[in-house]
Design a protein around this motif. Structure first.
Motif, PDB file in Angstrom:
ATOM      1  N   ASP A  62       0.827  -1.211   0.000  1.00 22.36           N
ATOM      2  CA  ASP A  62       0.000   0.000   0.000  1.00 22.36           C
ATOM      3  C   ASP A  62       0.859   1.258   0.000  1.00 22.36           C
ATOM      4  N   CYS A  63       1.921   1.219   0.789  1.00 18.15           N
ATOM      5  CA  CYS A  63       2.842   2.360   0.856  1.00 18.15           C
ATOM      6  C   CYS A  63       3.480   2.600  -0.506  1.00 18.15           C
ATOM      7  N   MET A  64       3.923   1.523  -1.146  1.00 21.24           N
ATOM      8  CA  MET A  64       4.548   1.654  -2.463  1.00 21.24           C
ATOM      9  C   MET A  64       3.562   2.184  -3.501  1.00 21.24           C
ATOM     10  N   LEU A  65       2.350   1.669  -3.470  1.00 25.38           N
ATOM     11  CA  LEU A  65       1.330   2.128  -4.427  1.00 25.38           C
ATOM     12  C   LEU A  65       1.021   3.610  -4.235  1.00 25.38           C
ATOM     13  N   ARG A  66       0.881   4.024  -2.990  1.00 27.48           N
ATOM     14  CA  ARG A  66       0.543   5.421  -2.712  1.00 27.48           C
ATOM     15  C   ARG A  66       1.624   6.361  -3.237  1.00 27.48           C
ATOM     16  N   TYR A  67       2.881   6.068  -2.910  1.00 23.80           N
ATOM     17  CA  TYR A  67       3.957   6.958  -3.340  1.00 23.80           C
ATOM     18  C   TYR A  67       4.221   6.837  -4.834  1.00 23.80           C
TER      19      TYR A  67
END
Length: 117
Positions: A62-67
């Motif tokens: 999720d963190c990777m997708l958001r950034y």
């Protein structure tokens, strides 16, 4: 202005990714214990819905997708984050389904067997 925004997003992403990657590589056992306690309390209170364990792969994904989405498609780093983030989300989904399957089949049968004997 756009370059400044991208640098700021990149800095935030690297900092957040480092902490989430550390959590992924060295999960905190207290998190699972805390979740089990909360699920037990909700069962005692009569609340049927229990909270699933947040897979560390999913949190990192999720963190990777958001950034990656913040950086945009014109950024190679952003595209790489989106690709790896989607793969991590898929791994988390597979892990969740495995947990559910093991709980429904193996653990439930073991509990039934134990109560019969």
């Amino acid at each position: 202005m756009e370059m400044e925004r991208k640098i700021e997003v990149t800095n935030k992403s690297v900092f957040d990714l480092l902490s989430k990657t550390t959590e992924y590589l060295q999960p905190n056992p207290a998190s699972r214990a805390k979740l089990n306690m909360l699920n037990t309390v909700s069962k005692i209170r009569g609340q049927v819905k229990t909270t699933g364990y947040p897979q560390t792969e999913g949190l990192l994904g999720d963190c990777m997708l958001r950034y990656g989405q913040d950086l945009g498609e014109d950024s190679v780093f952003g595209c790489a984050l989106v690709d790896v983030g989607e793969a991590m989300r898929q791994m988390a989904d597979v892990k969740d389904s495995l947990d559910i399957s093991v709980n429904k089949t193996l653990l439930t049968r073991c509990r039934l067997y134990r109560t019969r004997t």
